[in-house]
Enzyme design. Structure first.
Site, short mmCIF file in Angstrom:
data_model
loop_
_atom_site.label_atom_id
_atom_site.label_comp_id
_atom_site.label_asym_id
_atom_site.label_seq_id
_atom_site.Cartn_x
_atom_site.Cartn_y
_atom_site.Cartn_z
N ASN A 8 -53.13 -60.98 54.88
CA ASN A 8 -53.07 -60.03 53.77
C ASN A 8 -54.14 -59.79 53.34
O ASN A 8 -54.82 -60.60 52.26
CB ASN A 8 -52.04 -60.68 52.72
CG ASN A 8 -51.71 -60.18 51.71
OD1 ASN A 8 -52.08 -58.93 51.44
ND2 ASN A 8 -51.23 -60.65 50.63
N TRP A 9 -54.83 -58.48 53.22
CA TRP A 9 -56.13 -58.30 52.78
C TRP A 9 -55.99 -57.80 51.31
O TRP A 9 -56.93 -57.72 50.84
CB TRP A 9 -56.63 -56.90 53.80
CG TRP A 9 -57.33 -57.19 55.06
CD1 TRP A 9 -57.11 -58.29 55.53
CD2 TRP A 9 -57.73 -56.49 56.00
NE1 TRP A 9 -57.57 -58.48 56.88
CE2 TRP A 9 -57.97 -57.26 57.25
CE3 TRP A 9 -58.08 -55.07 55.85
CZ2 TRP A 9 -58.65 -56.50 58.06
CZ3 TRP A 9 -58.84 -54.35 56.99
CH2 TRP A 9 -58.85 -55.36 58.16
N HIS A 95 -44.20 -60.20 47.61
CA HIS A 95 -45.24 -61.05 47.37
C HIS A 95 -45.06 -61.48 45.96
O HIS A 95 -44.96 -60.48 45.08
CB HIS A 95 -46.67 -60.26 47.61
CG HIS A 95 -47.86 -61.11 47.71
ND1 HIS A 95 -48.46 -61.37 46.38
CD2 HIS A 95 -48.20 -61.94 48.61
CE1 HIS A 95 -49.66 -62.27 46.71
NE2 HIS A 95 -49.57 -62.56 48.22
N GLU A 97 -47.42 -61.26 43.68
CA GLU A 97 -48.26 -60.30 42.91
C GLU A 97 -47.58 -58.93 42.72
O GLU A 97 -47.76 -58.34 41.58
CB GLU A 97 -49.60 -59.88 43.61
CG GLU A 97 -50.84 -61.05 43.55
CD GLU A 97 -51.60 -61.21 44.61
OE1 GLU A 97 -51.84 -60.29 45.45
OE2 GLU A 97 -52.38 -62.69 44.80
N GLU A 165 -44.93 -69.25 49.31
CA GLU A 165 -46.29 -69.15 48.88
C GLU A 165 -46.06 -69.56 47.27
O GLU A 165 -46.04 -68.89 46.55
CB GLU A 165 -46.86 -67.77 48.81
CG GLU A 165 -46.82 -67.15 50.13
CD GLU A 165 -48.03 -66.13 50.17
OE1 GLU A 165 -49.01 -66.06 50.76
OE2 GLU A 165 -47.73 -65.04 49.50
N GLY A 171 -54.98 -67.89 45.94
CA GLY A 171 -56.34 -67.60 45.63
C GLY A 171 -57.01 -68.66 44.55
O GLY A 171 -58.15 -68.41 44.05
N GLY A 230 -54.73 -64.84 52.57
CA GLY A 230 -55.18 -63.83 51.69
C GLY A 230 -56.86 -63.96 51.79
O GLY A 230 -57.30 -63.32 52.86
N GLY A 231 -57.40 -64.63 50.89
CA GLY A 231 -58.86 -64.44 50.72
C GLY A 231 -59.75 -64.82 52.00
O GLY A 231 -60.44 -63.94 52.37
#
Ligand code: PGA
Length: 247
Positions: A8-9, A95, A97, A165, A171, A230-231
């Site tokens: 997941n960019w 997600h 976010e 998650e 993050g 992610g990161g």
């Protein structure tokens, strides 16, 4: 046993970076055993470029969100029909976010997952508790409810992925203990067994501060079918080494 390694960019990169990173990931994806599915979810503007680029490789592409409706007056949104039209195969929905910054509820997430399935996309349905919930000992109860409310009513025979998650692990460099990941995945498995039809195919991923150093251990936890990254998916070496852990 199948494994999904999903990148997941988020809102990162540019077309140059997308091409360079995808090149390395494609090479690694082609070397991985046939049971490993490598999926990259770039920002939507770079999706057509990546789909084109990855056409003759085993790398699959997905989006980070879609709308629950097929079309209409929804400025700034992208529908599952459109994603299917350009050749995307997956879409992340719900997600944390999106839930936090865009006010997405379980009902909205469910509508998005249903839209994805209607158009042949595999939804990656995200759930996870916040820190307060974990500290109050309510993580399993809350995540179980999220799973029940976010899952499509009739997932039919189509395949879906669910990603656990924990919000506090995203993050942050923090992860739950291996035992905690294990018990949450066992709990999710029990909830899904109730909600799905016999023979229904699905996979449950873990996400939240996955990196090369912890991927192997996490991927060995029973009922963990893959990871959502992610990161660490923005660094070619790091992500390729996560892929190598997925055997
Ligand atoms: P992270 O993000 O790997 O940077 O923690 C995971 C995610 O948000 O999907």
């Amino acid at each position: 046993m199948k494994r999904w390694i999903v990148a997941n960019w988020k809102m990162n990169g540019d077309s140059q970076m997308a091409a360079t990173l995808a090149e390395s990931v494609m090479q690694e994806a082609d070397l991985a055993p046939a049971t490993v599915r490598t999926v990259v979810c770039p920002p939507s503007v770079y999706l057509p470029q990546l789909i084109d680029f990855a056409a003759k490789t085993r790398l699959e592409c997905g989006a980070q969100d879609c709308h629950g409706e097929e079309s209409g007056a929804f400025t700034g949104n992208i529908s599952a029909v459109m994603l299917a039209d350009i050749g995307a195969k997956y879409v992340i929905v719900g997600h944390s976010e999106r839930r936090e910054y865009h006010g997405e509820t379980d009902a909205m997430v469910k509508a998005k997952a249903e839209a994805a399935l209607r158009h042949g996309l595999t939804p990656v349905i995200c759930v996870g508790e916040d820190l307060q919930t974990r500290e109050a000992g309510q993580a399993e109860a809350v995540v179980g409810k999220q799973v029940e409310a976010s899952l499509p009513d009739n997932p039919s025979k189509a395949h879906f992925l669910l990603a656990y998650e924990p919000v506090w692990a995203i993050g942050s460099g923090k992860t739950p203990t291996i035992d905690d990941i294990h018990s949450m995945h066992a709990h999710i498995d029990a909830v899904l067994a109730e909600k799905t039809a016999d023979g229904q195919e699905y996979g449950v991923l873990y996400g939240g501060s996955v990196k090369a150093a912890n991927a192997r251990e996490i991927l060995q936890v029973p009922k963990v079918d893959g990871v959502l990254v992610g990161g660490a998916s923005l660094k070619a070496d790091e992500f390729c080494s996560i892929l190598q852990s997925a055997v």
